[in-house]
Design an enzyme around this catalytic site. Structure first.
Site, PDB file in Angstrom:
ATOM      1  N   HIS A 114     -47.397  82.055  54.687  1.00  0.00           N
ATOM      2  CA  HIS A 114     -46.940  82.073  53.294  1.00  0.00           C
ATOM      3  C   HIS A 114     -47.070  80.690  52.668  1.00  0.00           C
ATOM      4  CE1 HIS A 114     -44.985  85.873  54.370  1.00  0.00           C
ATOM      5  NE2 HIS A 114     -44.710  86.065  53.092  1.00  0.00           N
ATOM      6  N   ASN A 145     -47.138  77.130  61.398  1.00  0.00           N
ATOM      7  CA  ASN A 145     -46.419  78.117  60.596  1.00  0.00           C
ATOM      8  C   ASN A 145     -45.017  78.376  61.124  1.00  0.00           C
ATOM      9  OD1 ASN A 145     -46.106  80.156  58.567  1.00  0.00           O
ATOM     10  ND2 ASN A 145     -46.600  81.714  60.094  1.00  0.00           N
TER      11      ASN A 145
END
Length: 267
Positions: A114, A145
């Site tokens: 994201h 991440n």
């Protein structure tokens, strides 16, 4: 970054972007929209497409199959959770050229990372859902991440409890032609080598502080403080003018800093 003129297109973009978000005023939201070819006014910008979502705005680059930047605002109010995470990853039908798809990431070894964190968008069902659009994803090593990138996101959220508003612009550092990056999937999704965040905080007295962060797309060593840079440095690496709606004298002062209240809160 010094500017030639203010962006004439930004107020119109913001009316589209925040028409359904009553948590902040348009003048504040302006700070979460950087100045790039798609927002600089005047001529059209090839390969820069603005996408307005429920809680954030992004600029999609078809040649990279990545968003160049995504901008949004965090306040105490937006951190009140009103939705559940559903992990409904899906292509973005509003990107005119077609966004990256789920199949591009399958078996690649990269996470669908994201840019705008889902945890920052849980203030409504719509904003939470749209954070899972593939236009908001970029290939990230799992070690980044799920490691320091996640840690940085949590630190920035915590800042919203300390400051009146936190403005975040984030994305991959696209400093080379698309063809020079490794790519994944049939759509040729470029794998960035670095990711950035440019963060601006406004305190209750109306004072601003800002920092940049640049992290390599790998397991990060050390601590977050090792990756803090000035906003000027983030602008140099990305070619994007962050927080251009600020008065020039304020912008020039805070964008050269790496030591301030925000930097201390993030470390």
């Amino acid at each position: 970054m010094k500017k030639g003129k203010k962006c004439l297109h930004l107020p119109f973009l913001l009316l589209l972007f925040f028409s359904g978000a009553a948590f902040a005023q348009e003048a504040q939201q302006l700070l979460a929209v950087p100045r790039c070819p798609a927002t600089a006014g005047g001529e059209s910008a090839d390969d820069h497409e603005i996408r307005s979502c429920a809680g954030f705005l992004l600029c999609y680059r078809e040649s990279f199959e990545n968003a160049e930047w995504a901008g949004y605002v965090i306040t105490k109010e937006t951190l009140v959770k009103a939705a559940r995470r559903k992990n409904n990853f899906r292509p973005d039908p509003a990107v005119s050229t077609g966004s990256a798809g789920l199949a591009d990431y399958a078996g690649s070894g990269y996470d669908r990372g994201h840019l705008v964190p889902a945890a920052d968008m849980m203030w409504s069902e719509e904003s939470a859902s749209e954070s899972f659009l593939m236009s908001n994803m970029s290939p990230q090593k799992p070690q980044l991440n799920r490691g320091m990138w996640k840690q940085l996101e949590a630190k920035i959220r915590a800042c919203a409890q300390q400051f009146e508003a936190v403005f975040v612009i984030t994305g991959p550092v696209l400093e080379k032609p698309a063809a020079e990056y490794q790519s994944i999937g049939k759509n040729g999704v470029a794998v960035p080598e670095f990711f950035y965040k440019a963060v601006l905080a406004k305190d209750s007295s109306g004072n601003f502080s800002a920092i940049g962060c640049i992290l390599p797309n790998e397991k990060c060593k050390g601590t977050l403080s090792d990756y803090i840079v000035s906003v000027n440095e983030a602008e140099r690496r990305t070619g994007i003018d962050f927080f251009s709606a600020l008065d020039d004298s304020i912008e020039e002062e805070i964008e050269s800093q790496t030591e301030n209240a925000l930097a201390h809160a993030v470390q």
